[in-house]
Design a protein around this motif. Sequence first.
Motif, PDB file in Angstrom:
ATOM      1  N   ALA A 257     -20.851 -20.255  42.278  1.00  0.00           N
ATOM      2  CA  ALA A 257     -22.071 -20.284  42.906  1.00  0.00           C
ATOM      3  C   ALA A 257     -22.768 -18.854  42.999  1.00  0.00           C
ATOM      4  N   GLY A 258     -23.952 -18.930  42.177  1.00  0.00           N
ATOM      5  CA  GLY A 258     -24.781 -17.747  42.229  1.00  0.00           C
ATOM      6  C   GLY A 258     -26.286 -18.034  41.577  1.00  0.00           C
ATOM      7  N   LEU A 259     -27.160 -17.118  41.582  1.00  0.00           N
ATOM      8  CA  LEU A 259     -28.478 -17.488  41.070  1.00  0.00           C
ATOM      9  C   LEU A 259     -28.548 -17.807  39.583  1.00  0.00           C
ATOM     10  N   ALA A 260     -27.411 -17.703  38.881  1.00  0.00           N
ATOM     11  CA  ALA A 260     -27.169 -18.034  37.420  1.00  0.00           C
ATOM     12  C   ALA A 260     -27.324 -19.642  37.461  1.00  0.00           C
ATOM     13  N   ARG A 261     -27.087 -20.248  38.547  1.00  0.00           N
ATOM     14  CA  ARG A 261     -27.109 -21.631  38.501  1.00  0.00           C
ATOM     15  C   ARG A 261     -28.189 -22.295  39.416  1.00  0.00           C
ATOM     16  N   LEU A 262     -29.238 -21.431  39.333  1.00  0.00           N
ATOM     17  CA  LEU A 262     -30.305 -21.740  40.198  1.00  0.00           C
ATOM     18  C   LEU A 262     -31.299 -22.674  39.423  1.00  0.00           C
ATOM     19  N   ASP A 263     -31.380 -22.654  38.294  1.00  0.00           N
ATOM     20  CA  ASP A 263     -32.028 -23.658  37.300  1.00  0.00           C
ATOM     21  C   ASP A 263     -31.260 -25.227  37.575  1.00  0.00           C
ATOM     22  N   ALA A 264     -29.968 -25.311  37.605  1.00  0.00           N
ATOM     23  CA  ALA A 264     -29.380 -26.760  37.646  1.00  0.00           C
ATOM     24  C   ALA A 264     -29.651 -26.933  39.155  1.00  0.00           C
ATOM     25  N   LEU A 265     -29.986 -26.047  40.399  1.00  0.00           N
ATOM     26  CA  LEU A 265     -30.028 -26.626  41.494  1.00  0.00           C
ATOM     27  C   LEU A 265     -31.326 -27.123  41.792  1.00  0.00           C
ATOM     28  N   VAL A 266     -32.322 -26.361  40.978  1.00  0.00           N
ATOM     29  CA  VAL A 266     -33.843 -26.758  40.791  1.00  0.00           C
ATOM     30  C   VAL A 266     -33.868 -28.162  40.226  1.00  0.00           C
ATOM     31  N   ALA A 267     -33.051 -28.273  39.167  1.00  0.00           N
ATOM     32  CA  ALA A 267     -33.109 -29.655  38.411  1.00  0.00           C
ATOM     33  C   ALA A 267     -32.587 -30.680  39.297  1.00  0.00           C
ATOM     34  N   GLU A 268     -31.542 -30.530  39.931  1.00  0.00           N
ATOM     35  CA  GLU A 268     -30.928 -31.676  40.912  1.00  0.00           C
ATOM     36  C   GLU A 268     -32.084 -31.969  41.879  1.00  0.00           C
ATOM     37  N   ASN A 269     -32.709 -31.087  42.521  1.00  0.00           N
ATOM     38  CA  ASN A 269     -33.628 -31.328  43.701  1.00  0.00           C
ATOM     39  C   ASN A 269     -35.009 -32.198  42.940  1.00  0.00           C
TER      40      ASN A 269
END
Length: 385
Positions: A257-269
Motif C-alpha cells: 500500500a502506497g501512493l503508487a496505488r493511488l490511481d487504483a484507489l481513485v478508480a474504486e471511488n
Amino acid sequence: MPPTPASRAWWGGVRPTVLVPLLVAVLTLAGTQWAARAGQPAARPVDGIAVVLLLAGPALLVVRRARPGLVLGLVAAVLVGYLALGYPVGPVFVASLVALAEAVSAGRRVVAYSVTAVAFTAAVTIYALTHPGVQVPLPAIGGWTASLVAFVAGCELRRSRRERLEQAQEARNEAERRRAGEERLAMARELHDALGHHLSLINVQAGVALYLMDDDPEQARRALATIKASSRELLREMRATLGVLRGVDEPSREPVAGLARLDALVAENRQAGLPVTVRTTGTPRDLPAGVDLAAYRIVQEALTNTRRHAGADAATVQLDYADGGLTVEVTDDGAGTSEPGGGNGLPGMRERTAALGGAFSAGPGPTGGFRVRAHLPTAREEAAP
C-alpha cells in the motif's frame, strides 16, 4: 522418572534457602571443634548447650529472606550469648555475616548497621572480660573492624549491582511493552483503514447491484465485479496484516500500500459514485516507506469518510511535494461533517501523522465541505543548537 519443570522450579527456589544454612551449620560445628582442639585451654568445652547455640544461628537463616532484620538480630543475639558463656571461638561469626549480607541486600541498612555495631562491640567486650589475662591488641581490633567494613562494602556493591540489573531489565521490559503497544496500535489502524474502505465500497456497490439488477443488468454486473475485486483486495490486506501478527514474515507478491496505488484507489471511488480529482504540485519522488504508507492510508480513509458521511458530490486530493516533506490534502463539497458521533478514522489519521512528526488538521473547508490536511516530513528536522 525425570524431574518436571514444576519440580525443577521448586527445587531451584528451595536449594539456596536450605543449602546455605546447612553449609553454614557444618562449617560452624566442624570449625569450632577444630579450633577447640587446636588450643583454647581457657575456653569452656563444647557441650550440648554449645551445639544448640552453634546450630541455632544457621537454623534461623532458613527464613532470612522473609524477615532479614529480625533474623540478623536473633543470630547476633545467639552469637553474643555463645561468646558470653565462654565457649571456644571458631567460625561462629559465619551465620551472622550471612544474615548481615541478606539484611543489606534487602535494604534494611539501619537495622543491619545498628545490630552489627552493637554485636561487634559486645563481642570485643565479652572477649576482653572472659580473658582477663589477655590484652586485645588495638591492631587486631583495627583489622577486625577493617575486615567487617570491607565485607559490608562488598554487600553494598552487590546490592547496587543487582539494583542496576533490575532497573535495566525493567527498562527493557517497559520498552518491549511500549513497542508491543505501538505495534498493536499500528495493526489496528491498518485493519480499520482496510476494512472501512473496502467494506464501504462493497456496501455501496451491493446497493447499486440490488437496485439495478432488473432495470440495468449490465450496470449491476459491473457493480458485482467491483465487489469481487474489492473483497479480493480486502482479503489480501487482511492476510498480510494477520501474517505479521502471527509472526509470518513471508514476503508478499502484491504491491505494498502506497501512493503508487493511488490511481487504483481513485478508480474504486469513482466506481462507487464519488468523482475524485487528483492534483500534484512539486516534483513527485520516492518517499520513505512509512511516509508513503501514511499518505496512502490518509487519502484512503478521508475518501471513505467522504463517501459514508459527507454526502459529497466530488472530492479533490492534493499532493504537495516540497523539500521538507509531503503535504496531503483531501477536500470535498459535502455537508462539512465527518464521522458523526465519533469514530476511529480521524484519530487514526492523526496518530499516523504524529508518529512521523508531522502536523494534522481536519475540519470545515474554507469554501464549505470538509478538509483533511496532513504534513508528513520526509526527514526529522534537527533541533536548533
